[in-house]
Design an enzyme around this catalytic site. Structure first.
Site, PDB file in Angstrom:
ATOM      1  N   HIS A 171      -2.001   0.881   4.379  1.00  0.00           N
ATOM      2  CA  HIS A 171      -2.116  -0.560   4.657  1.00  0.00           C
ATOM      3  C   HIS A 171      -2.105  -1.313   3.338  1.00  0.00           C
ATOM      4  CE1 HIS A 171      -5.926  -2.594   3.601  1.00  0.00           C
ATOM      5  NE2 HIS A 171      -6.484  -1.394   3.651  1.00  0.00           N
ATOM      6  N   CYS A 172      -1.733  -2.594   3.427  1.00  0.00           N
ATOM      7  CA  CYS A 172      -1.739  -3.486   2.268  1.00  0.00           C
ATOM      8  C   CYS A 172      -2.199  -4.860   2.748  1.00  0.00           C
ATOM      9  CB  CYS A 172      -0.362  -3.522   1.608  1.00  0.00           C
ATOM     10  SG  CYS A 172       0.950  -4.159   2.670  1.00  0.00           S
ATOM     11  N   ALA A 173      -1.767  -5.923   2.099  1.00  0.00           N
ATOM     12  CA  ALA A 173      -2.194  -7.262   2.487  1.00  0.00           C
ATOM     13  C   ALA A 173      -1.441  -7.779   3.713  1.00  0.00           C
ATOM     14  CB  ALA A 173      -2.018  -8.237   1.322  1.00  0.00           C
TER      15      ALA A 173
ATOM     16  N   LEU B 292      -3.858  -6.328   5.979  1.00  0.00           N
ATOM     17  CA  LEU B 292      -5.226  -6.830   6.007  1.00  0.00           C
ATOM     18  C   LEU B 292      -5.306  -8.193   6.690  1.00  0.00           C
ATOM     19  CD1 LEU B 292      -8.098  -6.060   5.106  1.00  0.00           C
ATOM     20  CD2 LEU B 292      -7.676  -7.325   3.011  1.00  0.00           C
TER      21      LEU B 292
END
Length: 116
Positions: free
Chosen positions: A64-66, A93
């Protein structure tokens, strides 16, 4: 190359809660320090070594990332090197926060950690 599965925030949260996945945050350390998903490990995309990703164990690896772009790039980099990572948190996120799921946050003024 495997198709990348877009997992919903709820699917990721459910899988984390029962211990089915290893969630890896590919954002940078400063981003992780400000806010992160409880239980996520940090492997920044900028220094990502696909061979260091702990695949092959009992848990499926999910990135996962932003917002979802860097996690997709990380998965593609892993697949290019023969490391089987084929899922990420769709919307990153941002989607996690929109779904009002647990978050650990650090107040940048006080260093106080809250949430979890």
């Amino acid at each position: 190359m495997s198709q990348l599965e877009d997992m919903s925030p709820k699917a990721v949260a459910d899988a984390l809660n029962v211990g089915d996945i290893l969630l890896i945050d590919v954002r940078e350390a400063n981003e992780y320090g400000l806010e992160r998903i409880p239980g996520a490990l940090l492997y920044p995309l900028s220094t990502l070594d696909p061979k260091a990703i702990p695949v092959g164990g009992p848990k499926r690896v999910v990135f996962h990332c932003a917002a979802g772009r860097r996690s997709a790039m990380a998965a593609m980099r892993c697949q290019d090197e023969g490391v089987n990572v084929d899922a990420h948190l769709a919307g990153g996120l941002g989607a996690w926060k929109e779904a009002k799921l647990p978050l650990i946050e650090t107040d940048p003024l006080t260093g106080q950690v809250k949430g979890g």
